[in-house]
Design a protein around this motif. Structure first.
Motif, PDB file in Angstrom:
ATOM      1  N   CYS A 170     -35.375 -19.005  38.409  1.00  0.00           N
ATOM      2  CA  CYS A 170     -34.434 -18.884  37.294  1.00  0.00           C
ATOM      3  C   CYS A 170     -34.323 -17.459  36.752  1.00  0.00           C
ATOM      4  CB  CYS A 170     -34.828 -19.825  36.162  1.00  0.00           C
ATOM      5  SG  CYS A 170     -34.389 -21.552  36.460  1.00  0.00           S
ATOM      6  N   THR A 171     -35.309 -16.617  37.021  1.00  0.00           N
ATOM      7  CA  THR A 171     -35.222 -15.232  36.560  1.00  0.00           C
ATOM      8  C   THR A 171     -34.172 -14.445  37.334  1.00  0.00           C
ATOM      9  OG1 THR A 171     -36.866 -14.356  38.121  1.00  0.00           O
ATOM     10  CG2 THR A 171     -37.688 -15.272  36.028  1.00  0.00           C
ATOM     11  N   GLY A 172     -33.804 -14.934  38.533  1.00  0.00           N
ATOM     12  CA  GLY A 172     -32.853 -14.219  39.363  1.00  0.00           C
ATOM     13  C   GLY A 172     -33.462 -13.039  40.101  1.00  0.00           C
ATOM     14  N   ARG A 173     -34.796 -12.913  40.024  1.00  0.00           N
ATOM     15  CA  ARG A 173     -35.441 -11.748  40.641  1.00  0.00           C
ATOM     16  C   ARG A 173     -36.192 -12.069  41.931  1.00  0.00           C
ATOM     17  NH1 ARG A 173     -36.705 -10.838  35.033  1.00  0.00           N
ATOM     18  NH2 ARG A 173     -38.831 -11.609  35.356  1.00  0.00           N
ATOM     19  N   THR A 174     -36.189 -13.310  42.358  1.00  0.00           N
ATOM     20  CA  THR A 174     -36.920 -13.672  43.570  1.00  0.00           C
ATOM     21  C   THR A 174     -36.095 -13.498  44.833  1.00  0.00           C
ATOM     22  OG1 THR A 174     -36.195 -15.999  43.534  1.00  0.00           O
ATOM     23  CG2 THR A 174     -38.185 -15.422  42.257  1.00  0.00           C
ATOM     24  N   GLY A 175     -34.766 -13.444  44.675  1.00  0.00           N
ATOM     25  CA  GLY A 175     -33.882 -13.410  45.837  1.00  0.00           C
ATOM     26  C   GLY A 175     -33.569 -14.774  46.393  1.00  0.00           C
ATOM     27  N   HIS A 176     -34.256 -15.806  45.919  1.00  0.00           N
ATOM     28  CA  HIS A 176     -34.046 -17.154  46.426  1.00  0.00           C
ATOM     29  C   HIS A 176     -32.800 -17.800  45.813  1.00  0.00           C
ATOM     30  CE1 HIS A 176     -37.705 -17.497  48.740  1.00  0.00           C
ATOM     31  NE2 HIS A 176     -38.424 -17.095  47.710  1.00  0.00           N
ATOM     32  N   ALA A 177     -32.208 -18.691  46.579  1.00  0.00           N
ATOM     33  CA  ALA A 177     -31.115 -19.522  46.089  1.00  0.00           C
ATOM     34  C   ALA A 177     -31.609 -20.956  45.942  1.00  0.00           C
ATOM     35  CB  ALA A 177     -29.940 -19.492  47.065  1.00  0.00           C
ATOM     36  N   GLU A 178     -31.063 -21.661  44.974  1.00  0.00           N
ATOM     37  CA  GLU A 178     -31.275 -23.103  44.937  1.00  0.00           C
ATOM     38  C   GLU A 178     -30.532 -23.681  46.143  1.00  0.00           C
ATOM     39  OE1 GLU A 178     -30.521 -25.274  41.409  1.00  0.00           O
ATOM     40  OE2 GLU A 178     -31.654 -23.929  40.113  1.00  0.00           O
ATOM     41  N   HIS A 202     -18.105 -27.746  46.493  1.00  0.00           N
ATOM     42  CA  HIS A 202     -18.306 -26.640  45.566  1.00  0.00           C
ATOM     43  C   HIS A 202     -17.190 -25.637  45.803  1.00  0.00           C
ATOM     44  CE1 HIS A 202     -19.662 -24.288  48.972  1.00  0.00           C
ATOM     45  NE2 HIS A 202     -19.950 -23.249  48.208  1.00  0.00           N
ATOM     46  N   ASP A 203     -17.118 -24.627  44.945  1.00  0.00           N
ATOM     47  CA  ASP A 203     -16.084 -23.606  45.068  1.00  0.00           C
ATOM     48  C   ASP A 203     -16.642 -22.431  45.857  1.00  0.00           C
ATOM     49  OD1 ASP A 203     -14.141 -21.677  44.842  1.00  0.00           O
ATOM     50  OD2 ASP A 203     -13.924 -21.844  42.665  1.00  0.00           O
ATOM     51  N   PRO A 204     -16.281 -22.316  47.135  1.00  0.00           N
ATOM     52  CA  PRO A 204     -16.860 -21.258  47.972  1.00  0.00           C
ATOM     53  C   PRO A 204     -16.286 -19.875  47.692  1.00  0.00           C
ATOM     54  CG  PRO A 204     -15.227 -22.474  49.221  1.00  0.00           C
ATOM     55  CD  PRO A 204     -15.353 -23.170  47.892  1.00  0.00           C
ATOM     56  N   THR A 205     -15.376 -19.766  46.727  1.00  0.00           N
ATOM     57  CA  THR A 205     -14.805 -18.457  46.403  1.00  0.00           C
ATOM     58  C   THR A 205     -15.545 -17.767  45.259  1.00  0.00           C
ATOM     59  OG1 THR A 205     -13.205 -19.274  44.754  1.00  0.00           O
ATOM     60  CG2 THR A 205     -12.540 -19.354  47.075  1.00  0.00           C
ATOM     61  N   GLN A 206     -16.426 -18.475  44.585  1.00  0.00           N
ATOM     62  CA  GLN A 206     -17.151 -17.882  43.464  1.00  0.00           C
ATOM     63  C   GLN A 206     -18.354 -17.076  43.963  1.00  0.00           C
ATOM     64  OE1 GLN A 206     -18.049 -20.902  40.541  1.00  0.00           O
ATOM     65  NE2 GLN A 206     -15.960 -20.873  39.764  1.00  0.00           N
ATOM     66  N   ILE A 207     -18.613 -15.975  43.289  1.00  0.00           N
ATOM     67  CA  ILE A 207     -19.698 -15.076  43.683  1.00  0.00           C
ATOM     68  C   ILE A 207     -20.831 -15.169  42.662  1.00  0.00           C
ATOM     69  CG2 ILE A 207     -20.352 -12.680  44.127  1.00  0.00           C
ATOM     70  CD1 ILE A 207     -17.446 -12.136  44.912  1.00  0.00           C
ATOM     71  N   ASP A 208     -22.020 -15.473  43.165  1.00  0.00           N
ATOM     72  CA  ASP A 208     -23.228 -15.542  42.332  1.00  0.00           C
ATOM     73  C   ASP A 208     -23.059 -16.439  41.118  1.00  0.00           C
ATOM     74  OD1 ASP A 208     -24.470 -13.868  44.098  1.00  0.00           O
ATOM     75  OD2 ASP A 208     -24.185 -12.053  42.906  1.00  0.00           O
ATOM     76  N   ARG A 209     -22.405 -17.554  41.329  1.00  0.00           N
ATOM     77  CA  ARG A 209     -22.268 -18.544  40.265  1.00  0.00           C
ATOM     78  C   ARG A 209     -21.656 -19.803  40.848  1.00  0.00           C
ATOM     79  NH1 ARG A 209     -18.561 -16.874  35.585  1.00  0.00           N
ATOM     80  NH2 ARG A 209     -18.980 -19.057  34.997  1.00  0.00           N
ATOM     81  N   GLN A 210     -21.719 -20.855  40.085  1.00  0.00           N
ATOM     82  CA  GLN A 210     -20.996 -22.076  40.405  1.00  0.00           C
ATOM     83  C   GLN A 210     -20.734 -22.768  39.075  1.00  0.00           C
ATOM     84  OE1 GLN A 210     -18.789 -24.040  43.143  1.00  0.00           O
ATOM     85  NE2 GLN A 210     -20.044 -22.248  43.508  1.00  0.00           N
ATOM     86  N   GLY A 211     -19.480 -22.680  38.628  1.00  0.00           N
ATOM     87  CA  GLY A 211     -19.146 -23.225  37.331  1.00  0.00           C
ATOM     88  C   GLY A 211     -19.916 -22.509  36.238  1.00  0.00           C
ATOM     89  N   ASP A 213     -23.093 -22.292  35.874  1.00  0.00           N
ATOM     90  CA  ASP A 213     -24.390 -21.771  36.330  1.00  0.00           C
ATOM     91  C   ASP A 213     -24.184 -20.386  36.947  1.00  0.00           C
ATOM     92  OD1 ASP A 213     -25.846 -24.110  35.628  1.00  0.00           O
ATOM     93  OD2 ASP A 213     -25.078 -25.087  37.436  1.00  0.00           O
ATOM     94  N   VAL A 214     -24.773 -19.388  36.317  1.00  0.00           N
ATOM     95  CA  VAL A 214     -24.538 -18.001  36.720  1.00  0.00           C
ATOM     96  C   VAL A 214     -25.845 -17.358  37.178  1.00  0.00           C
ATOM     97  CG1 VAL A 214     -23.693 -15.751  35.975  1.00  0.00           C
ATOM     98  CG2 VAL A 214     -22.626 -17.830  35.076  1.00  0.00           C
TER      99      VAL A 214
END
Length: 285
Positions: A170-178, A202-211, A213-214
């Motif tokens: 959740c920190t966004g610093r691990t490089g991992h994706a859910e 899902h929306d495959p056009t969004q970058i580093d977010r989904q709805g 969730d950023v």
């Protein structure tokens, strides 16, 4: 429920421990599924079993949602029980470094039965696919109902931090994706069908977010296991771009997949929450 002999009752119902190196499964190496001796619920897969040298069957992972943890009566250890019937299995230990998952489920053989692979319901589930499309609760839920899918497991992948926790990611610093690891029977559902579903939930056009969730942990990504999967993904992305979609989905070679904590597994089915991935048709065939 199966009838138990006195030794099995002592372990499963009273929390006793069998002697080390005495159980039938401590050095058992066949392919299949280990199930609860009392109720028959699937608990562990043979692929997650390893030799820890302790004298009891050792596993570094369990079937999602199948094993429940609670503090042991001794105040020091963590007891593990069958989530379906509450039968005592043994104890779980972390931080020992035996495997990359850094977890050891130390289980009594008397708590287990074994289904050989040819008898297992999952015997034909020989392929895996890994998808990231925002919050893994919804992605997992969307794949679980697909005929031919044997398991959909929430987890973390694509980063550099070993054995990450949810809080770490959740920190966004691990490089991992859910992400979600899908195990499936290729005779019943193809990788292309699964990838099409992924692009439509899902929306495959969004970058580093989904709805709402950023963050990079919510990026759209396919972690391909081989060149065939990569080629299928590339073909589908090309088709979507021809239709005018500015696809931002990353294609990345699969690396270590770390299963998420037990409370994330089957989250939507258990709680009724998290079913936020709704299918929008984007392919005509």
């Amino acid at each position: 429920m199966k009838a138990l002999n006195p030794e099995e009752k002592a372990v499963i119902e009273s929390g006793a421990t069998e002697a080390p190196f005495s159980g039938r499964y401590w050095n058992h190496k066949a392919d299949g599924t280990y199930v609860c001796r009392r109720c028959g619920a699937a608990l562990y897969r043979s692929g997650d079993k390893f030799d820890s040298g302790c004298g009891w069957p050792s596993f570094d992972d369990a079937v999602p949602g199948a094993v429940r943890r609670r503090p042991d009566a001794d105040g020091r250890r963590t007891e593990i029980l069958c989530a379906a019937c509450g039968g005592h299995l043994g104890h779980v230990f972390e931080g020992e470094g035996f495997t990359p998952k850094n977890t050891r489920h130390c289980v009594n053989s008397l708590s287990l039965d074994f289904w050989p692979r040819e008898e297992s319901e999952e015997s034909k589930c020989t392929e895996e696919a890994i998808f990231a499309g925002g919050c893994f609760w919804g992605v997992e839920d969307a794949f679980q109902s697909v005929p031919g899918v044997c398991d959909a497991q929430s987890g973390y992948t694509g980063g550099s931090t070993p054995n990450p926790t949810y809080e770490d990611v959740c920190t966004g610093r691990t490089g991992h994706a859910e992400a979600v690891r899908v195990t499936y029977d290729p005779a019943k559902v193809s990788y292309e069908e699964l990838a099409k579903l992924f692009f439509e939930i899902h929306d495959p056009t969004q970058i580093d977010r989904q709805g709402p969730d950023v963050g990079t942990q919510y990026r759209s990504a396919i972690f391909y296991k081989n060149d065939t999967q990569k080629a299928v993904a590339e073909k589908l992305i090309a088709r979507l771009r021809q239709q005018g979609y500015a696809v931002a989905t990353q294609l990345v070679a699969a690396s270590v997949f770390y299963p998420a904590e037990d409370y994330h597994q089957d989250f939507t089915a258990r709680t009724g929450r998290g079913g936020c991935h709704f299918r929008i048709p984007r392919f005509t065939d």
